[in-house]
Scaffold this motif. Structure first.
Motif, short mmCIF file in Angstrom:
data_model
loop_
_atom_site.label_atom_id
_atom_site.label_comp_id
_atom_site.label_asym_id
_atom_site.label_seq_id
_atom_site.Cartn_x
_atom_site.Cartn_y
_atom_site.Cartn_z
N SER A 1 0.83 -1.20 0.00
CA SER A 1 0.00 0.00 0.00
C SER A 1 0.86 1.25 0.00
CB SER A 1 -0.91 0.00 1.23
OG SER A 1 -1.49 1.26 1.44
N GLN A 2 0.44 2.25 -0.77
CA GLN A 2 1.14 3.53 -0.77
C GLN A 2 1.09 4.18 0.61
OE1 GLN A 2 3.08 4.98 -3.19
NE2 GLN A 2 2.81 2.98 -4.17
N ALA A 3 0.03 3.88 1.37
CA ALA A 3 -0.09 4.45 2.70
C ALA A 3 1.00 3.95 3.65
CB ALA A 3 -1.47 4.13 3.28
N TRP A 4 1.60 2.79 3.32
CA TRP A 4 2.65 2.22 4.18
C TRP A 4 4.04 2.79 3.89
CZ3 TRP A 4 1.51 -3.63 2.94
CH2 TRP A 4 0.20 -3.94 3.33
N LYS A 5 4.19 3.42 2.72
CA LYS A 5 5.52 3.72 2.21
C LYS A 5 6.37 4.57 3.16
CE LYS A 5 6.20 1.79 -1.85
NZ LYS A 5 6.31 2.63 -3.03
N LYS A 6 5.77 5.57 3.78
CA LYS A 6 6.55 6.44 4.66
C LYS A 6 7.17 5.63 5.79
CE LYS A 6 6.33 10.65 7.45
NZ LYS A 6 5.49 11.78 7.93
N VAL A 7 6.39 4.72 6.36
CA VAL A 7 6.90 3.89 7.46
C VAL A 7 8.02 2.98 6.95
CG1 VAL A 7 6.32 2.10 9.15
CG2 VAL A 7 4.69 3.94 8.66
N LEU A 8 7.83 2.37 5.79
CA LEU A 8 8.82 1.44 5.26
C LEU A 8 10.13 2.14 4.93
CD1 LEU A 8 6.57 -0.78 2.94
CD2 LEU A 8 7.15 -1.12 5.36
N VAL A 9 10.04 3.32 4.32
CA VAL A 9 11.24 4.08 4.00
C VAL A 9 11.96 4.51 5.27
CG1 VAL A 9 12.08 6.26 3.04
CG2 VAL A 9 10.45 4.88 1.74
#
Length: 333
Positions: free
Chosen positions: A76-84
């Protein structure tokens, strides 16, 4: 190798079932789990300590595991900030989704810049053969379900545990991302090209001692129009000597398919057994596994007793009651 311990990322999972990957790791490898990370709107809760990335690093976590199994297996794009941010904070990332971490340009770039690892466990790493149907030494058991996500993996893991306690030779053979993350090995079967799925199961369950049991992790359901193909590959490639029927009695419809009801256990038995006997004429149905997580203790006991009386097979919730009686049924073959 994926470094442990883990911080389990639940993202914005809409319910507990959507976080079944994380739940499986928590239940079967609790020593590898330091906490959970939930985003706003997450309706799943594993009961682990709530941690942000800094707290998890201080607690010793080395890998952020995406513990969500959404429909289609997408990042999900919503997860990206956390993953980065996790990569920047020194975490490796691990995922069993179809949408690969390595195929996300932003994640790949940050991982390279920070020297962190991206683990995509749903990537086949072997050139699997086409199935040949030849009989293999040893014995095999396969859980089959009335639906997806009814407890086939839990049945297999609990059965392996019970068989070892009884002094039986057994090996749990993972065929999905959660099982692979739990055990560290296996075949990501739903990511294998269709012509090679049954061959991959043959490869996973090779010749063994005559009294050794391979416990093959079940996938999908013959009755689920989205995922029936992987189930049939397990049935024919596994050549099971025994089937265990798996069911979740509070389910109102097929997972993700509100227009489809669940079959009865009798219907599952009568469909799965003839298909299994194509590859192994001696295959038998030996027991029933009931997922009673949404039932009280008395209701669960009564339901299992009713099913056992109706089908004439040992019936238990192997996670709640233990799988000893299922192991005894296999020992009697």
């Amino acid at each position: 190798m994926i470094q442990t311990p883990y911080l389990l990322f639940l993202g914005d999972a809409p319910d507990g079932l959507a976080a079944k990957v994380a739940q499986g790791i928590r239940d079967w490898r609790p020593e590898n789990c330091v906490g959970q990370y939930r985003m706003e709107g997450c309706n799943a809760d594993l009961g682990l300590p709530e941690m942000d990335l800094v707290q998890a690093r201080e607690a010793g976590a080395k890998t952020l595991v995406i513990g969500v199994a959404n429909r289609g297996g997408v990042i999900s794009q919503a997860w990206k900030k956390v993953l980065v941010t996790a990569l920047e904070e020194g975490f490796d990332l691990a995922s069993g989704l179809h949408n690969l971490l390595r195929d996300e340009p932003d994640l790949a770039a940050v991982a390279e810049a920070t020297g962190r690892a991206l683990h995509d466990v749903r990537v086949p790493e072997v050139d699997y053969p086409i199935a040949n149907g030849e009989k293999r030494r040893g014995k095999r058991v396969l859980p089959v379900g009335t639906d997806c996500s009814v407890g086939k993996m839990y049945t297999g893991l609990a059965l392996d545990q019970a068989m070892r306690k009884q002094g039986m030779k057994s090996t749990f053979r993972p065929t999905g991302q959660t099982g692979i993350l739990i055990t560290g090995d296996g075949v990501p079967l739903d990511a294998v090209v269709a012509d090679f799925m049954a061959g991959a199961v043959e490869w996973l369950t090779p010749d063994n001692d005559p009294d050794h049991w391979d416990i093959i992790e079940g996938q999908g359901s013959l009755y689920h129009v989205s995922f029936s193909g992987v189930t049939l590959a397990l049935i024919h490639g596994g050549q099971p000597d025994a089937l265990i029927l798996c069911h979740e009695p509070t389910r109102k419809h097929m997972r993700g398919l509100p227009g489809y009801g669940l079959p009865s256990l009798e219907a599952l038995r009568d469909m799965a057994l003839p298909l299994a006997q194509v590859a192994n004429p001696d295959c038998q149905v030996v027991g029933v596994s009931i997922n009673t997580q949404h039932m009280g203790a008395a209701e669960a006991e009564a339901y299992c007793a009713e099913v056992e009386g109706r089908l004439g097979l040992p019936t238990v919730d192997p996670f709640r009651h233990g799988a000893g009686r299922l192991a005894e049924a296999l020992a009697a073959l």
